[in-house]
Scaffold this motif. Structure first.
Motif, PDB file in Angstrom:
ATOM      1  N   ASP A   1       0.829  -1.201   0.000  1.00 56.17           N
ATOM      2  CA  ASP A   1       0.000   0.000   0.000  1.00 56.17           C
ATOM      3  C   ASP A   1       0.868   1.256   0.000  1.00 56.17           C
ATOM      4  OD1 ASP A   1       0.793   0.537   2.648  1.00 56.17           O
ATOM      5  OD2 ASP A   1      -1.142   0.030   3.517  1.00 56.17           O
ATOM      6  N   ARG A   2       0.233   2.416  -0.038  1.00 60.11           N
ATOM      7  CA  ARG A   2       0.967   3.691  -0.150  1.00 60.11           C
ATOM      8  C   ARG A   2       1.813   4.001   1.075  1.00 60.11           C
ATOM      9  NH1 ARG A   2      -3.978   7.085  -2.810  1.00 60.11           N
ATOM     10  NH2 ARG A   2      -5.117   5.144  -2.873  1.00 60.11           N
ATOM     11  N   ARG A   3       1.517   3.327   2.184  1.00 63.01           N
ATOM     12  CA  ARG A   3       2.302   3.540   3.411  1.00 63.01           C
ATOM     13  C   ARG A   3       3.433   2.523   3.561  1.00 63.01           C
ATOM     14  NH1 ARG A   3      -2.095   4.262   8.049  1.00 63.01           N
ATOM     15  NH2 ARG A   3      -3.236   2.727   6.825  1.00 63.01           N
ATOM     16  N   GLY A   4       3.629   1.679   2.548  1.00 65.26           N
ATOM     17  CA  GLY A   4       4.726   0.718   2.585  1.00 65.26           C
ATOM     18  C   GLY A   4       4.397  -0.562   3.324  1.00 65.26           C
ATOM     19  N   ARG A   5       3.103  -0.891   3.411  1.00 68.87           N
ATOM     20  CA  ARG A   5       2.683  -2.099   4.119  1.00 68.87           C
ATOM     21  C   ARG A   5       2.199  -3.147   3.119  1.00 68.87           C
ATOM     22  NH1 ARG A   5      -1.870  -0.151   7.929  1.00 68.87           N
ATOM     23  NH2 ARG A   5      -2.642   0.344   5.850  1.00 68.87           N
ATOM     24  N   LEU A   6       2.495  -4.407   3.423  1.00 70.24           N
ATOM     25  CA  LEU A   6       2.036  -5.505   2.579  1.00 70.24           C
ATOM     26  C   LEU A   6       0.585  -5.813   2.901  1.00 70.24           C
ATOM     27  CD1 LEU A   6       5.157  -7.815   2.894  1.00 70.24           C
ATOM     28  CD2 LEU A   6       4.532  -6.367   0.963  1.00 70.24           C
ATOM     29  N   VAL A   7      -0.258  -5.787   1.854  1.00 69.97           N
ATOM     30  CA  VAL A   7      -1.688  -6.010   2.053  1.00 69.97           C
ATOM     31  C   VAL A   7      -2.190  -7.220   1.270  1.00 69.97           C
ATOM     32  CG1 VAL A   7      -2.163  -3.600   2.626  1.00 69.97           C
ATOM     33  CG2 VAL A   7      -2.297  -4.355   0.234  1.00 69.97           C
ATOM     34  N   GLY A   8      -1.313  -7.875   0.525  1.00 72.15           N
ATOM     35  CA  GLY A   8      -1.721  -9.045  -0.237  1.00 72.15           C
ATOM     36  C   GLY A   8      -0.529  -9.813  -0.758  1.00 72.15           C
ATOM     37  N   HIS A   9      -0.768 -11.090  -1.076  1.00 71.29           N
ATOM     38  CA  HIS A   9       0.311 -11.966  -1.535  1.00 71.29           C
ATOM     39  C   HIS A   9      -0.282 -13.069  -2.398  1.00 71.29           C
ATOM     40  CE1 HIS A   9       2.935 -15.636  -0.606  1.00 71.29           C
ATOM     41  NE2 HIS A   9       3.645 -14.895  -1.414  1.00 71.29           N
ATOM     42  N   VAL A  10       0.371 -13.364  -3.508  1.00 73.49           N
ATOM     43  CA  VAL A  10      -0.034 -14.461  -4.388  1.00 73.49           C
ATOM     44  C   VAL A  10       1.200 -15.321  -4.651  1.00 73.49           C
ATOM     45  CG1 VAL A  10      -0.907 -15.106  -6.667  1.00 73.49           C
ATOM     46  CG2 VAL A  10      -1.824 -13.076  -5.506  1.00 73.49           C
ATOM     47  N   THR A  11       1.074 -16.607  -4.363  1.00 70.76           N
ATOM     48  CA  THR A  11       2.125 -17.563  -4.681  1.00 70.76           C
ATOM     49  C   THR A  11       1.805 -18.172  -6.039  1.00 70.76           C
ATOM     50  OG1 THR A  11       2.440 -18.073  -2.349  1.00 70.76           O
ATOM     51  CG2 THR A  11       3.292 -19.668  -3.919  1.00 70.76           C
ATOM     52  N   GLY A  12       2.777 -18.203  -6.925  1.00 65.68           N
ATOM     53  CA  GLY A  12       2.555 -18.746  -8.261  1.00 65.68           C
ATOM     54  C   GLY A  12       2.130 -17.654  -9.226  1.00 65.68           C
ATOM     55  N   GLN A  13       1.777 -18.075 -10.420  1.00 63.61           N
ATOM     56  CA  GLN A  13       1.385 -17.125 -11.472  1.00 63.61           C
ATOM     57  C   GLN A  13       0.155 -16.339 -11.034  1.00 63.61           C
ATOM     58  OE1 GLN A  13       1.007 -18.913 -15.335  1.00 63.61           O
ATOM     59  NE2 GLN A  13      -0.239 -17.237 -16.104  1.00 63.61           N
ATOM     60  N   VAL A  14       0.257 -15.025 -11.086  1.00 65.95           N
ATOM     61  CA  VAL A  14      -0.835 -14.159 -10.660  1.00 65.95           C
ATOM     62  C   VAL A  14      -1.841 -14.000 -11.804  1.00 65.95           C
ATOM     63  CG1 VAL A  14       0.341 -11.997 -11.276  1.00 65.95           C
ATOM     64  CG2 VAL A  14      -1.348 -11.987  -9.461  1.00 65.95           C
TER      65      VAL A  14
END
Length: 181
Positions: free
Chosen positions: A153-166
């Motif tokens: 996000d704009r504040r430098g926080r991870l908000v999502g993750h996808v393993t493998g082909q997105v």
């Protein structure tokens, strides 16, 4: 040596090999669990581990923290990875569609820079790409394979993750989440 003694020694050797294999598997699972990926996957919002790496798209270095204020699609890939090749056009479309509001940042992991540049030309990649030939990003992010994509996000926080082909829908949802946060 008697047959009984040989069989006992072989059984002991096999047992030792199995114990070492179990220890190796435990260590791999434990080490990958130390990264942020499992936390993000469980729904936690955590700071994106910062890094500064050499750019492949142009001269210089890029620090992830320098992209604060923008949503970032952080994609870890390598030229030899087939799913990475398949998802590259979708990432390029996202980069073009969002006109600077969203930054796609490619991280080429454990690859030769020449092969990475060939990959970039082949897929017409114009988004920023950095080169991680020292594997500095894998442990803090908890990468388990390639490709993997994180949404920052704009504040430098991870908000999502996808393993493998997105997929296109995962890209859309992750970007919406990063822009909303």
């Amino acid at each position: 040596m008697t047959v009984r003694l040989k069989l006992g020694a072989q059984a002991l050797a096999i047992g030792l090999v199995l114990a070492l294999l179990a220890l190796l598997i435990w260590k791999l699972v434990k080490d990958n669990g130390g990264g942020v990926a499992p936390k993000v996957d469980s729904g936690k919002v955590v700071p994106a581990p910062d890094f500064t790496l050499t750019r492949l798209d142009k001269p210089g270095r890029l620090q992830l923290a320098s992209l604060r204020g923008k949503a970032v699609v952080l994609n870890f890939w390598a030229s030899w990875c087939r799913p990475c090749n398949k998802e590259a056009p979708a990432l390029q479309r996202v980069w073009r569609q969002h006109d600077g509001r969203v930054v796609v940042l490619g991280v080429d992991v454990n690859d030769f820079s020449g092969e990475a540049r060939t990959f970039m030309r082949k897929h017409h990649v114009t988004y920023p790409v950095v080169h991680d030939n020292q594997n500095v990003t894998s442990p803090p992010y908890g990468l388990t394979g390639l490709p993997e994509t994180f949404f920052v996000d704009r504040r430098g926080r991870l908000v999502g993750h996808v393993t493998g082909q997105v997929s296109a829908s995962e890209l859309r949802d992750g970007i919406e989440e990063a822009l909303r946060a």
